[in-house]
Design an enzyme around this catalytic site. Sequence first.
Site, short mmCIF file in Angstrom:
data_model
loop_
_atom_site.label_atom_id
_atom_site.label_comp_id
_atom_site.label_asym_id
_atom_site.label_seq_id
_atom_site.Cartn_x
_atom_site.Cartn_y
_atom_site.Cartn_z
N TYR A 298 4.42 6.53 9.75
CA TYR A 298 3.54 5.41 9.40
C TYR A 298 4.32 4.31 8.66
O TYR A 298 4.16 3.12 8.95
CB TYR A 298 2.36 5.90 8.54
CG TYR A 298 1.25 4.89 8.46
CD1 TYR A 298 0.21 4.90 9.39
CD2 TYR A 298 1.24 3.89 7.48
CE1 TYR A 298 -0.80 3.95 9.36
CE2 TYR A 298 0.24 2.94 7.44
CZ TYR A 298 -0.78 2.98 8.38
OH TYR A 298 -1.77 2.02 8.35
N TYR B 51 -8.79 5.54 8.10
CA TYR B 51 -8.88 5.88 9.53
C TYR B 51 -9.89 7.01 9.66
O TYR B 51 -9.73 8.07 9.06
CB TYR B 51 -7.52 6.36 10.06
CG TYR B 51 -6.45 5.27 10.14
CD1 TYR B 51 -5.68 4.93 9.03
CD2 TYR B 51 -6.22 4.59 11.33
CE1 TYR B 51 -4.70 3.95 9.12
CE2 TYR B 51 -5.24 3.62 11.43
CZ TYR B 51 -4.48 3.29 10.32
OH TYR B 51 -3.52 2.32 10.41
N LYS C 103 1.89 -0.30 15.14
CA LYS C 103 3.33 -0.34 15.41
C LYS C 103 3.78 -1.55 16.26
O LYS C 103 4.97 -1.83 16.34
CB LYS C 103 3.77 0.95 16.12
CG LYS C 103 3.71 2.17 15.22
CD LYS C 103 4.72 2.08 14.11
CE LYS C 103 4.52 3.09 13.02
NZ LYS C 103 4.77 2.59 11.68
N PRO D 25 -3.17 0.28 19.09
CA PRO D 25 -3.04 -0.24 17.72
C PRO D 25 -3.13 0.81 16.61
O PRO D 25 -2.85 0.49 15.46
CB PRO D 25 -4.19 -1.24 17.60
CG PRO D 25 -5.19 -0.80 18.62
CD PRO D 25 -4.41 -0.17 19.74
N HIS E 197 0.84 -1.20 0.00
CA HIS E 197 0.00 0.00 0.00
C HIS E 197 0.88 1.25 0.00
O HIS E 197 1.76 1.39 0.85
CB HIS E 197 -0.89 0.03 1.23
CG HIS E 197 -2.07 -0.90 1.13
ND1 HIS E 197 -3.16 -0.81 1.96
CD2 HIS E 197 -2.34 -1.91 0.28
CE1 HIS E 197 -4.05 -1.75 1.63
NE2 HIS E 197 -3.56 -2.43 0.62
C1 PHB Z 1 -5.45 -4.36 11.22
O1 PHB Z 1 -5.53 -4.64 10.02
O2 PHB Z 1 -5.81 -5.16 12.10
C2 PHB Z 1 -4.94 -3.02 11.62
C3 PHB Z 1 -4.44 -2.18 10.64
C4 PHB Z 1 -3.98 -0.92 10.98
C5 PHB Z 1 -4.01 -0.52 12.29
C6 PHB Z 1 -4.49 -1.37 13.27
C7 PHB Z 1 -4.96 -2.63 12.94
O3 PHB Z 1 -3.59 0.73 12.61
#
Ligand code: PHB
Length: 389
Positions: A384, A201, A297, A293, A72
Amino acid sequence: MRVQVAIVGGGPAGHLLGQLLHKAGIEAIVIERHSREYVLGRIRAGVLEQGTTDLLDEAGVGARMHHEGLLHGGISLDFGGTHHRIDLHHLTGGKQVMVYGQTEVTRDLMDARAAAGLATAYEAEQVSLHDFDGERPRVRYVQHGVAHEVECDFIAGCDGYHGVSRASVPASALQTFERIYPFGWLGMLTDTPPVSHELVYTNHARGFALCSMRSHTRSRYYLQCSLDDKVENWSDQAFWDELRRRLAPDLAEQLQTGPSIEKSIAPLRSFVAEPMRFGRLFLAGDAAHIVPPTGAKGLNLAASDVGYLGRALTEFYAGNEGGINAYSDTCLRRVWKAVRFSWWFTSLMHKFPDSGGFGEKIQAAELDYLIHSQAASTALAENYVGLPL
Ligand code: PHB
Ligand code: APR
């Protein structure tokens, strides 16, 4: 039994360290409290930094990830009824992230370990650590009713937040730092195509939401929920309805729904224990630190810890103690930057029960700044995709 390194914990950190040591010709055993199936049943995040994919390649387990994982080059921030792409690839001079679930990373590592015939003790009970303040540490455990003792040069404590390794260190030798967040994440896994081809997000007045994925046909969605919420309170329909309310209208309209495969609630916490070395015991991964989460990280930090540790131990056996002496400081410099980023991204994207109108206005101003300032979006992007190792 005698090995050079006893690895306590067979999650991603312990198994990756095992493979890195094996490649370096260092003999180790992985001692894991649960069964292989139990460890693989835990669903965790799935965004890998390039530093992590490089380490998986170095460990010789990158093939399936490169074949099935999704690269990505951007993420979207969704707020105020619309979404804005952060072009990670462009802003970081060509870097990307790999979307590949932690479960699959762990499965690949376990398969490689089994194929190489390396020592692993699953379902190890009463694991205890001894004499790591001297030159001859030992680990004891009971497996299927039989007591075992492993003599080693070093112990790697890779047994997660609730493990025995950190708990074995005298409390007076440890300093801990913690922040608990006043909400949790309700996660749902479904065999439905992701709503967007990249992660979204969402900051919404009803709370945070995240649209993630495991493949082109499997989605992972999250909703901010209250700490006392229960999975049983959330039917699949209730989850989909709430997610739709929080997403920008065009995304909500595209959302494809279906039955859940798994649902769970996780609390959010930041935690760091310092230092990460006591004599001949090294802590790595969740045993030493936890991040919320937001930004994914946790696994990447576990990987960078064991990357440093693998190199440090390799140097030690070549006659150089510099790496093991620098281990804790080297890790912690990186850990604190990821702790800061995860805290910042969490603070920016969630609804805080007590922050009131002022807090919401500040979030809105920061999001507006973030998408209009190249400097601000670059700061997000470089964190990120992962700061340099
Ligand atoms: C996930 O795919 O579980 C996931 C992806 C990004 C995040 C947290 C969890 O920031
Ligand atoms: N003895 C042996 N093994 C133990 C013990 C013990 N006393 N206690 C726990 N374990 C095992 C757990 O069963 C688990 O398999 O240690 C392992 C720790 O794995 P994780 O908790 O997954 O931690 P880690 O390997 O550091 O992985 C880093 O990244 O995405 C984040 O939090 C997420 O798990 C993830 C982490």
